[in-house]
Design a protein around this motif. Structure first.
Motif, PDB file in Angstrom:
ATOM      1  N   UNK A  19      47.041  51.291  40.528  1.00  0.00           N
ATOM      2  CA  UNK A  19      47.542  51.072  41.938  1.00  0.00           C
ATOM      3  C   UNK A  19      48.797  51.643  42.316  1.00  0.00           C
ATOM      4  N   UNK A  20      48.863  52.315  43.431  1.00  0.00           N
ATOM      5  CA  UNK A  20      50.241  52.869  43.977  1.00  0.00           C
ATOM      6  C   UNK A  20      50.848  52.245  44.932  1.00  0.00           C
ATOM      7  N   UNK A  21      49.987  51.315  45.843  1.00  0.00           N
ATOM      8  CA  UNK A  21      50.502  50.752  46.994  1.00  0.00           C
ATOM      9  C   UNK A  21      51.153  49.366  46.446  1.00  0.00           C
ATOM     10  N   UNK A  22      52.517  49.304  46.554  1.00  0.00           N
ATOM     11  CA  UNK A  22      53.554  48.106  46.045  1.00  0.00           C
ATOM     12  C   UNK A  22      52.967  47.025  46.659  1.00  0.00           C
ATOM     13  N   UNK A  23      52.951  47.049  48.307  1.00  0.00           N
ATOM     14  CA  UNK A  23      52.551  45.845  49.067  1.00  0.00           C
ATOM     15  C   UNK A  23      51.303  45.269  48.563  1.00  0.00           C
ATOM     16  N   UNK A  24      50.364  46.124  48.594  1.00  0.00           N
ATOM     17  CA  UNK A  24      48.847  45.837  48.240  1.00  0.00           C
ATOM     18  C   UNK A  24      48.698  44.978  47.191  1.00  0.00           C
ATOM     19  N   UNK A  25      49.566  45.498  46.131  1.00  0.00           N
ATOM     20  CA  UNK A  25      49.705  45.069  44.807  1.00  0.00           C
ATOM     21  C   UNK A  25      50.208  43.772  44.599  1.00  0.00           C
ATOM     22  N   UNK A  26      51.253  43.584  45.187  1.00  0.00           N
ATOM     23  CA  UNK A  26      51.886  41.987  45.387  1.00  0.00           C
ATOM     24  C   UNK A  26      50.899  41.196  46.162  1.00  0.00           C
ATOM     25  N   UNK A  27      50.224  41.448  47.055  1.00  0.00           N
ATOM     26  CA  UNK A  27      49.296  40.660  47.863  1.00  0.00           C
ATOM     27  C   UNK A  27      47.959  40.379  46.708  1.00  0.00           C
ATOM     28  N   UNK A  28      47.772  41.218  46.212  1.00  0.00           N
ATOM     29  CA  UNK A  28      46.584  40.930  45.058  1.00  0.00           C
ATOM     30  C   UNK A  28      46.966  40.052  44.078  1.00  0.00           C
ATOM     31  N   UNK A  29      48.214  40.489  43.380  1.00  0.00           N
ATOM     32  CA  UNK A  29      48.778  39.663  42.501  1.00  0.00           C
ATOM     33  C   UNK A  29      48.781  38.291  42.796  1.00  0.00           C
ATOM     34  N   UNK A  30      49.397  38.165  44.047  1.00  0.00           N
ATOM     35  CA  UNK A  30      49.597  36.535  44.362  1.00  0.00           C
ATOM     36  C   UNK A  30      48.361  35.884  44.747  1.00  0.00           C
ATOM     37  N   UNK A  31      47.240  36.652  45.044  1.00  0.00           N
ATOM     38  CA  UNK A  31      45.898  35.917  45.193  1.00  0.00           C
ATOM     39  C   UNK A  31      45.339  35.810  43.817  1.00  0.00           C
ATOM     40  N   UNK A  32      45.522  36.518  42.776  1.00  0.00           N
ATOM     41  CA  UNK A  32      45.061  36.188  41.400  1.00  0.00           C
ATOM     42  C   UNK A  32      45.632  34.822  40.985  1.00  0.00           C
ATOM     43  N   UNK A  34      47.267  32.589  42.730  1.00  0.00           N
ATOM     44  CA  UNK A  34      46.576  31.486  43.523  1.00  0.00           C
ATOM     45  C   UNK A  34      45.353  30.919  42.988  1.00  0.00           C
ATOM     46  N   UNK A  35      44.450  31.879  42.520  1.00  0.00           N
ATOM     47  CA  UNK A  35      43.230  31.478  41.916  1.00  0.00           C
ATOM     48  C   UNK A  35      43.392  30.669  40.666  1.00  0.00           C
ATOM     49  N   UNK A  36      44.360  31.437  39.890  1.00  0.00           N
ATOM     50  CA  UNK A  36      44.565  30.576  38.471  1.00  0.00           C
ATOM     51  C   UNK A  36      45.283  29.150  38.674  1.00  0.00           C
ATOM     52  N   UNK A  37      46.262  29.152  39.596  1.00  0.00           N
ATOM     53  CA  UNK A  37      46.816  27.796  40.087  1.00  0.00           C
ATOM     54  C   UNK A  37      46.103  26.959  40.823  1.00  0.00           C
ATOM     55  N   UNK A  39      42.384  27.301  43.108  1.00  0.00           N
ATOM     56  CA  UNK A  39      40.973  27.635  42.996  1.00  0.00           C
ATOM     57  C   UNK A  39      40.590  28.947  43.636  1.00  0.00           C
ATOM     58  N   UNK A  40      39.173  29.337  43.483  1.00  0.00           N
ATOM     59  CA  UNK A  40      38.868  30.607  43.811  1.00  0.00           C
ATOM     60  C   UNK A  40      38.970  30.815  45.516  1.00  0.00           C
ATOM     61  N   UNK A  41      38.560  29.634  46.134  1.00  0.00           N
ATOM     62  CA  UNK A  41      38.335  29.470  47.547  1.00  0.00           C
ATOM     63  C   UNK A  41      39.625  30.061  48.402  1.00  0.00           C
ATOM     64  N   UNK A  42      40.498  29.330  47.788  1.00  0.00           N
ATOM     65  CA  UNK A  42      41.896  29.416  48.308  1.00  0.00           C
ATOM     66  C   UNK A  42      42.488  30.957  48.221  1.00  0.00           C
ATOM     67  N   UNK A  43      41.960  31.478  46.960  1.00  0.00           N
ATOM     68  CA  UNK A  43      42.245  33.063  46.617  1.00  0.00           C
ATOM     69  C   UNK A  43      41.572  33.860  47.495  1.00  0.00           C
ATOM     70  N   UNK A  44      40.498  33.562  47.974  1.00  0.00           N
ATOM     71  CA  UNK A  44      39.742  34.450  48.686  1.00  0.00           C
ATOM     72  C   UNK A  44      40.318  34.348  50.036  1.00  0.00           C
ATOM     73  N   UNK A  45      40.541  32.973  50.574  1.00  0.00           N
ATOM     74  CA  UNK A  45      41.097  32.743  51.808  1.00  0.00           C
ATOM     75  C   UNK A  45      42.452  33.440  52.152  1.00  0.00           C
ATOM     76  N   UNK A  46      43.328  33.351  51.060  1.00  0.00           N
ATOM     77  CA  UNK A  46      44.678  34.262  51.195  1.00  0.00           C
ATOM     78  C   UNK A  46      44.106  35.511  51.281  1.00  0.00           C
ATOM     79  N   UNK A  47      43.438  36.269  50.529  1.00  0.00           N
ATOM     80  CA  UNK A  47      43.392  37.683  50.410  1.00  0.00           C
ATOM     81  C   UNK A  47      42.557  38.308  51.748  1.00  0.00           C
TER      82      UNK A  47
END
Length: 72
Positions: A19-32, A34-37, A39-47
């Motif tokens: 990954x080279x896009x820092x903004x997209x990396x941060x968004x995806x990391x936050x989605x992951x 969110x899934x862990x804390x 549920x998956x649906x919340x992560x999907x909606x956020x992403x």
């Protein structure tokens, strides 16, 4: 570093990617996270709300072994 595999007529081709896009990396990391804390649906909606593509959402939330690494 993560790798992906493509089948070719004469064998397999390994493709490394990072990954080279820092903004997209941060968004995806936050989605992951969110899934862990939560549920998956919340992560999907956020992403989705952050315009992350369906293929990326599916890969990062359902296939942890195929997540991209950060190149720093």
């Amino acid at each position: 570093m993560n790798q992906d595999t493509l089948d070719q007529a004469d064998g397999e081709l390994l493709i490394s990617y990072q990954r080279r896009d820092t903004h997209r990396r941060d968004v995806v990391d936050l989605g992951i996270a969110l899934q862990q804390r939560s549920n998956t649906m919340s992560a999907v909606e956020y992403l989705r709300s952050q315009d992350v593509g369906h293929d990326v959402i599916e890969r990062v939330l359902t296939e942890p072994g195929r997540r991209r690494s950060w190149a720093g």
